[in-house]
Write an enzyme that holds these catalytic residues in place. Structure first.
Site, PDB file in Angstrom:
ATOM      1  N   LYS A 145     -15.544  -8.439 -18.693  1.00 58.58           N
ATOM      2  CA  LYS A 145     -15.766  -9.241 -17.522  1.00 58.58           C
ATOM      3  C   LYS A 145     -17.085  -9.993 -17.616  1.00 58.58           C
ATOM      4  O   LYS A 145     -17.377 -10.861 -16.807  1.00 58.58           O
ATOM      5  CB  LYS A 145     -15.829  -8.341 -16.269  1.00 58.58           C
ATOM      6  N   GLY A 146     -17.906  -9.619 -18.580  1.00 56.05           N
ATOM      7  CA  GLY A 146     -19.286 -10.104 -18.643  1.00 56.05           C
ATOM      8  C   GLY A 146     -19.439 -11.615 -18.661  1.00 56.05           C
ATOM      9  O   GLY A 146     -20.386 -12.154 -18.106  1.00 56.05           O
ATOM     10  N   GLU A 162     -19.375 -16.497 -24.670  1.00 59.90           N
ATOM     11  CA  GLU A 162     -19.915 -15.133 -24.630  1.00 59.90           C
ATOM     12  C   GLU A 162     -21.059 -15.032 -23.637  1.00 59.90           C
ATOM     13  O   GLU A 162     -21.820 -15.988 -23.439  1.00 59.90           O
ATOM     14  CB  GLU A 162     -20.450 -14.742 -26.013  1.00 59.90           C
ATOM     15  N   ASP A 163     -21.195 -13.877 -23.034  1.00 62.16           N
ATOM     16  CA  ASP A 163     -22.351 -13.595 -22.185  1.00 62.16           C
ATOM     17  C   ASP A 163     -23.564 -13.255 -23.040  1.00 62.16           C
ATOM     18  O   ASP A 163     -24.640 -13.805 -22.864  1.00 62.16           O
ATOM     19  CB  ASP A 163     -22.049 -12.462 -21.195  1.00 62.16           C
ATOM     20  N   ASP A 165     -25.322  -9.100 -29.332  1.00 58.76           N
ATOM     21  CA  ASP A 165     -26.334  -8.115 -29.735  1.00 58.76           C
ATOM     22  C   ASP A 165     -26.164  -7.846 -31.233  1.00 58.76           C
ATOM     23  O   ASP A 165     -26.721  -8.553 -32.061  1.00 58.76           O
ATOM     24  CB  ASP A 165     -26.181  -6.865 -28.869  1.00 58.76           C
ATOM     25  N   LYS A 177     -29.624 -11.488 -28.414  1.00 62.28           N
ATOM     26  CA  LYS A 177     -30.680 -10.502 -28.679  1.00 62.28           C
ATOM     27  C   LYS A 177     -31.181 -10.657 -30.116  1.00 62.28           C
ATOM     28  O   LYS A 177     -30.488 -11.243 -30.955  1.00 62.28           O
ATOM     29  CB  LYS A 177     -30.138  -9.100 -28.425  1.00 62.28           C
ATOM     30  N   PHE A 214     -32.189  -3.791 -22.376  1.00 65.44           N
ATOM     31  CA  PHE A 214     -30.911  -3.810 -21.674  1.00 65.44           C
ATOM     32  C   PHE A 214     -31.050  -4.691 -20.442  1.00 65.44           C
ATOM     33  O   PHE A 214     -31.891  -4.459 -19.587  1.00 65.44           O
ATOM     34  CB  PHE A 214     -30.468  -2.406 -21.271  1.00 65.44           C
ATOM     35  N   VAL A 215     -30.220  -5.715 -20.375  1.00 60.81           N
ATOM     36  CA  VAL A 215     -30.318  -6.664 -19.268  1.00 60.81           C
ATOM     37  C   VAL A 215     -29.061  -6.634 -18.406  1.00 60.81           C
ATOM     38  O   VAL A 215     -27.977  -6.293 -18.877  1.00 60.81           O
ATOM     39  CB  VAL A 215     -30.583  -8.105 -19.772  1.00 60.81           C
ATOM     40  N   ARG A 253     -23.449  -7.081 -11.665  1.00 63.82           N
ATOM     41  CA  ARG A 253     -22.836  -8.317 -12.176  1.00 63.82           C
ATOM     42  C   ARG A 253     -23.041  -9.466 -11.202  1.00 63.82           C
ATOM     43  O   ARG A 253     -23.079 -10.628 -11.585  1.00 63.82           O
ATOM     44  CB  ARG A 253     -21.322  -8.135 -12.363  1.00 63.82           C
TER      45      ARG A 253
HETATM   46  P1  XMP Z   1     -22.354  -6.552 -29.820  1.00 65.11           P
HETATM   47  O1  XMP Z   1     -23.352  -5.503 -30.238  1.00 65.11           O
HETATM   48  O2  XMP Z   1     -20.973  -6.269 -30.330  1.00 65.11           O
HETATM   49  O3  XMP Z   1     -22.308  -6.362 -28.257  1.00 65.11           O
HETATM   50  O4  XMP Z   1     -22.846  -7.944 -30.143  1.00 65.11           O
HETATM   51  C1  XMP Z   1     -21.862  -7.341 -27.400  1.00 65.11           C
HETATM   52  C2  XMP Z   1     -21.404  -6.723 -26.115  1.00 65.11           C
HETATM   53  O5  XMP Z   1     -22.229  -5.587 -25.753  1.00 65.11           O
HETATM   54  C3  XMP Z   1     -22.544  -5.614 -24.403  1.00 65.11           C
HETATM   55  N1  XMP Z   1     -24.017  -5.723 -24.274  1.00 65.11           N
HETATM   56  C4  XMP Z   1     -24.693  -5.685 -23.117  1.00 65.11           C
HETATM   57  N2  XMP Z   1     -24.253  -5.578 -21.847  1.00 65.11           N
HETATM   58  N3  XMP Z   1     -26.493  -5.667 -21.066  1.00 65.11           N
HETATM   59  C5  XMP Z   1     -25.161  -5.554 -20.823  1.00 65.11           C
HETATM   60  O6  XMP Z   1     -24.784  -5.472 -19.664  1.00 65.11           O
HETATM   61  C6  XMP Z   1     -27.006  -5.784 -22.315  1.00 65.11           C
HETATM   62  O7  XMP Z   1     -28.228  -5.862 -22.481  1.00 65.11           O
HETATM   63  C7  XMP Z   1     -26.051  -5.788 -23.394  1.00 65.11           C
HETATM   64  N4  XMP Z   1     -26.186  -5.899 -24.744  1.00 65.11           N
HETATM   65  C8  XMP Z   1     -24.919  -5.859 -25.247  1.00 65.11           C
HETATM   66  C9  XMP Z   1     -21.815  -6.792 -23.829  1.00 65.11           C
HETATM   67  O8  XMP Z   1     -20.582  -6.341 -23.287  1.00 65.11           O
HETATM   68  C10 XMP Z   1     -21.540  -7.694 -24.986  1.00 65.11           C
HETATM   69  O9  XMP Z   1     -20.379  -8.489 -24.869  1.00 65.11           O
HETATM   70 MG    MG Z   2     -20.798  -3.942 -20.035  1.00 66.37          MG
END
Ligand code: XMP
Ligand code: MG
Length: 188
Positions: A51-52, A107-108, A111, A139, A160-161, A173
């Site tokens: 949902k992000g 993408e939101d 990471d 990130k 963590f955001v 959210r």
């Molecule tokens: P990867 O590591 O696969 O992760 O690039 C991407 C997904 O991880 C979640 N994500 C976060 N969600 N705050 C969040 O609420 C954060 O700081 C965070 N860092 C990673 C997110 O679902 C993203 O699509």
């Molecule tokens: Mg999440």
């Protein structure tokens, strides 16, 4: 209390990106993207992962100067709640065929990039005309990724955001800004 939109003030450690900054950057990115796809034969397809990405996706869609359509996928990534493993299961797939279409993954946050790498491979097998990625947040770990990300809204610190679609156990959210969460909230 006004800033925290009804959440306890202490939950939010620091606002990293304001509502105004998000809107301004989204408008800039939308212009750039619109120029790139100005000769697209059919409407651009935006694909968001639930949902992000929902908040960014709907704002980007409205800011784009070209016709675009929205599609959503729901996936679950095996691994801990704070890091992804790259092993992904589809919970809800696209409603439509994307063969021959220009596709932009929205993408939101990126990471480790494992989720995105999996998604790119999966969508590439469906023969889109083009496949690109736009992310609001990135990130530090994702900066050196081999995956080509055409547009990045903001490079952020490794914290963590939450807010603007991003959650902690489904909360926050609804905040209109991106903030660093007080670690006490998730460490109990
Ligand atoms: P990867 O590591 O696969 O992760 O690039 C991407 C997904 O991880 C979640 N994500 C976060 N969600 N705050 C969040 O609420 C954060 O700081 C965070 N860092 C990673 C997110 O679902 C993203 O699509
Ligand atoms: Mg999440």
């Amino acid at each position: 209390m006004a800033v925290a939109h009804g959440y306890p003030d202490t939950d939010i450690e620091q606002i990293l990106i304001t509502q105004e900054q998000i809107a301004e950057r989204t408008a800039e990115m939308a212009q750039r993207i619109g120029e790139r796809y100005s000769d697209t034969p059919e409407d651009l397809i935006l694909i968001g992962v639930l949902k992000g990405a929902v908040m960014f996706m709907t704002d980007l869609s409205r800011a784009l100067p070209i016709p675009n359509q929205m599609e959503f996928m729901a996936i679950s990534s095996y691994g801990s709640s704070t890091s992804s493993s790259g092993v992904v299961r589809i919970l809800k797939d696209l409603d439509r065929d994307i063969a021959g279409r220009d596709v932009l993954i929205v993408e939101d946050i990126i990471d480790s990039g494992l989720t995105l790498t999996w998604l790119m491979k999966n969508l590439a097998t469906r023969s889109p005309r083009s496949l690109e990625v736009v992310t609001l947040l990135r990130k530090p770990a994702a900066v050196s990724l081999p995956v080509q990300v055409s547009d990045v809204g903001f490079d952020i610190e490794n914290a963590f955001v939450i807010g603007y679609g991003l959650d902690c156990a489904e909360r926050y959210r609804d905040l209109p800004f991106v903030a660093r969460l007080n670690p006490e909230v998730y460490s109990g």
